[in-house]
Design a protein around this motif. Structure first.
Motif: not given
Length: 473
Positions: A249-265
Motif C-alpha cells: 500500500a502507498v499513500k496510506y496516510r488517509d487510512i491511518l488518519e481514519i483509524y486514528d480518529a476511530i480509536l481516539t474520537g
C-alpha cells in the motif's frame, strides 16, 4: 526430513547441549552488547546513560537492535550538527541496553500483529496501580493481542473489553493502563513509523463493538437476514481506495488518519469520506487497476450498501457530525424506505437524491428483466438508465436534467403509476432546496447511487436464498 526443513538445531558436545555451558551463555550475552569501538573512533569516552543516569554509558549501537526507528544519516539529528557524530543521541550502560533488547524481543514476539496491510505493535502503558508480575504480564499481553485480532472479525469483537479487563484485574489495587498503537514498516535496515496512536483507552473497543452492531443493524433491518454483508475495523482499509505498488500500500496516510480518529474520537470530514467512497465507485465502474479495491470482485450495489453502514458507523463513533434529520412522517413513500432514510439520518437534500436513485433502480430492474427475456435489442446494456448518470459527479444542472430523464423513463417503461408518490416526494424536496443546494457533486452522486443500490438489492435478496457477500473481505 530434508536439512532445509529443520528450523532450529541444537549443538551437542560429548552429549551435552552447548547452550548449557556457562562459557557459551556468557559469550552470547557478550555478543549482544554494543561495541565500544565506535565511541573510541569518535574520540569519546563513556558518558551518561539515557535511562538510568549512570556514568558508564557508551554510544547506542544500532546494529544490535531490531526496530531501527532512529536516523543516523541526517545531519540535523547529529550531535553538534557534526556529520557521522550521533554518539549523544542515545547512550546506554550495558545493563540498560540488555534490558532494552529484552523489551524489544518481548514486543516483537508478544505484542506484534497486523491490521489489514499494516504491521502493528500494541504496547500497553500501565499508569496506575501496583506493578504486575512477569506471569501476569504474559497473561495480559496474550489477552490484548488475541482480543485485538478478534476485533478484525465481527464475531469476536464483543469479547474484547471483557477479556482485557479480566486479564488485568490481578491485584487488590486495580492496574489502569492505556494502549499505544504503532503502525510501522520494515524497510531494509530501517523501521519506518507510519503512525503512532497514543493513549487509547481499552474501553474504546466496547464503543467500536456497539457502533458496528448498530450500523450493521440499521441496514440489515431493512434488507433482512439474507443480506450477509458486515463491516469491521478492516472495512476502513477495504472500502477506501489506496494505491497498490509492488504488492504494498502507498499513500496510506488517509487510512491511518481514519483509524486514528476511530480509536481516539477525533472528528473527520464527511465530505472527504464520501469523496473517497465515490472514488471507490469509479474504480469499480471503470475497472481501474492498481488499487486495493479489485473491480472484478466488487459490485457497485453491494459496495454502496457497505458504504452506508460504514458512514453510519463513523457517525455512531462520533467521528462524523450528524446533520439535521428529515422528519420522514411527512413523506408518503413506502414504510421500508422511510425506515432506511430515518436509520441513515438523511436530511432533505440527501433524501431527495436517495429517492431519485431509488427510482433509477426501479427503472433499471425493469430494463434488466427485459434484457433477460431477450426483449431489448441485442447489444443494448442490461440497464440503459445507468448511462444517464454522470459518474464524474452531479451538480445542480445535471440533477435537474436527470430528474426529467427519470420521469420520461418511468413513463416509457410503464411504471410511473407504481412510483408516482415517490417521484412526487422526490421532486418536491428538490424544488424546495435547489436554489440553496449544499451537497457537492460527489455527495449528490453518492446518495443517488445509494438509492439505486437499495432498489437493486431488494429484489436480488428476495430471489436468492443466500447472498454470498464479499464486502467484508
Amino acid at each position: 526430513m530434508e536439512p532445509e526443513e529443520i528450523g532450529l538445531y541444537t549443538v551437542f558436545i560429548e552429549g551435552k547441549p552447548l547452550s548449557s555451558y556457562k562459557e557459551y551463555v556468557d559469550a552470547v550475552i557478550e555478543s549482544k552488547k554494543p561495541k565500544t569501538q565506535k565511541t573510541k573512533k569518535a574520540g569519546i569516552s563513556r558518558g551518561v546513560c539515557s535511562i538510568c543516569g549512570s556514568q558508564d554509558a557508551i554510544a547506542f549501537d544500532s546494529s544490535k537492535v531490531k526496530f531501527k526507528f532512529f536516523t543516523t544519516n541526517q545531519i540535523i539529528f547529529a550531535s553538534s550538527l557534526s556529520k557521522n557524530n550521533y554518539y549523544k543521541n542515545m547512550q546506554m550502560c550495558s545493563e540498560c541496553f540488555s534490558k532494552y533488547q529484552a523489551g524489544e524481543n518481548y514486543i516483537s514476539n508478544k505484542l506484534s500483529t497486523k491490521l489489514t496491510a499494516f504491521d502493528v505493535l500494541i504496547i500497553p502503558q500501565f499508569i496506575h496501580g501496583k506493578p504486575i508480575s512477569k506471569y501476569d504480564l504474559e497473561i495480559a499481553t496474550d489477552k490484548i493481542i488475541d482480543s485485538f485480532n478478534t476485533v478484525k472479525s465481527y464475531e469476536g469483537i464483543e469479547r474484547l473489553r471483557e477479556e482485557i479487563g479480566t486479564s488485568l484485574d490481578l491485584t487488590n489495587e486495580k492496574s489502569y493502563f492505556l494502549l499505544n498503537f504503532i503502525f510501522y514498516e520494515i524497510d531494509s535496515q530501517a523501521t519506518k513509523i507510519l503512525r503512532l496512536i497514543k493513549d487509547v483507552d481499552p474501553s474504546i473497543f466496547e464503543r467500536v463493538r456497539i457502533a458496528l452492531e448498530n450500523a450493521n443493524k440499521d441496514v440489515k433491518e431493512i434488507l433482512g437476514e439474507k443480506y450477509k454483508g458486515t463491516i469491521t475495523l478492516s472495512t476502513v482499509y477495504y472500502i477506501n481506495p489506496i494505491r497498490i505498488k509492488d504488492g504494498k500500500a502507498v499513500k496510506y496516510r488517509d487510512i491511518l488518519e481514519i483509524y486514528d480518529a476511530i480509536l481516539t474520537g477525533k472528528n473527520l470530514s464527511k465530505k472527504h469520506i464520501i469523496n473517497n467512497l465515490v472514488d471507490g465507485v469509479r474504480i469499480i465502474k471503470f475497472k481501474k487497476g492498481g488499487y486495493n479495491i479489485i473491480p472484478e470482485k466488487r459490485y457497485i450495489e453491494f459496495y454502496l450498501l457497505e458504504a452506508s453502514m460504514y458512514v453510519k458507523f463513523l457517525e455512531y463513533m462520533g467521528c462524523l457530525k450528524e446533520g439535521e434529520r428529515l422528519d420522514v412522517s411527512q413523506l408518503k413513500i413506502d414504510e421500508n424506505i422511510k425506515t432506511f432514510i430515518s436509520n441513515m439520518n438523511y436530511n432533505e437534500q440527501e433524501t431527495a437524491m436517495f429517492l431519485l436513485g431509488y427510482l433509477i433502480g426501479q427503472i433499471g430492474n425493469v430494463q434488466y428483466k427485459k434484457a433477460q427475456k431477450g426483449i431489448q435489442d441485442e447489444g443494448t446494456p442490461n440497464k440503459p438508465i445507468l448511462n444517464k448518470i454522470n459518474f464524474n459527479g452531479l451538480d445542480k444542472q445535471k440533477i435537474i436534467r436527470l430528474t426529467k430523464d427519470v420521469f420520461n423513463k418511468l413513463n416509457q417503461e410503464k411504471i410511473l403509476h407504481y412510483n408516482e408518490v415517490t417521484f412526487y416526494d422526490m421532486k418536491r424536496l428538490i424544488d424546495s432546496n435547489i436554489r440553496n443546494w449544499k451537497l457537492n457533486k460527489d455527495e449528490s452522486l453518492f446518495y443517488v447511487l445509494s438509492g439505486y443500490s437499495y432498489a437493486t438489492a431488494i429484489p436480488i435478496l428476495k430471489e436468492k436464498k443466500e447472498v454470498g457477500s464479499n464486502v467484508s473481505e
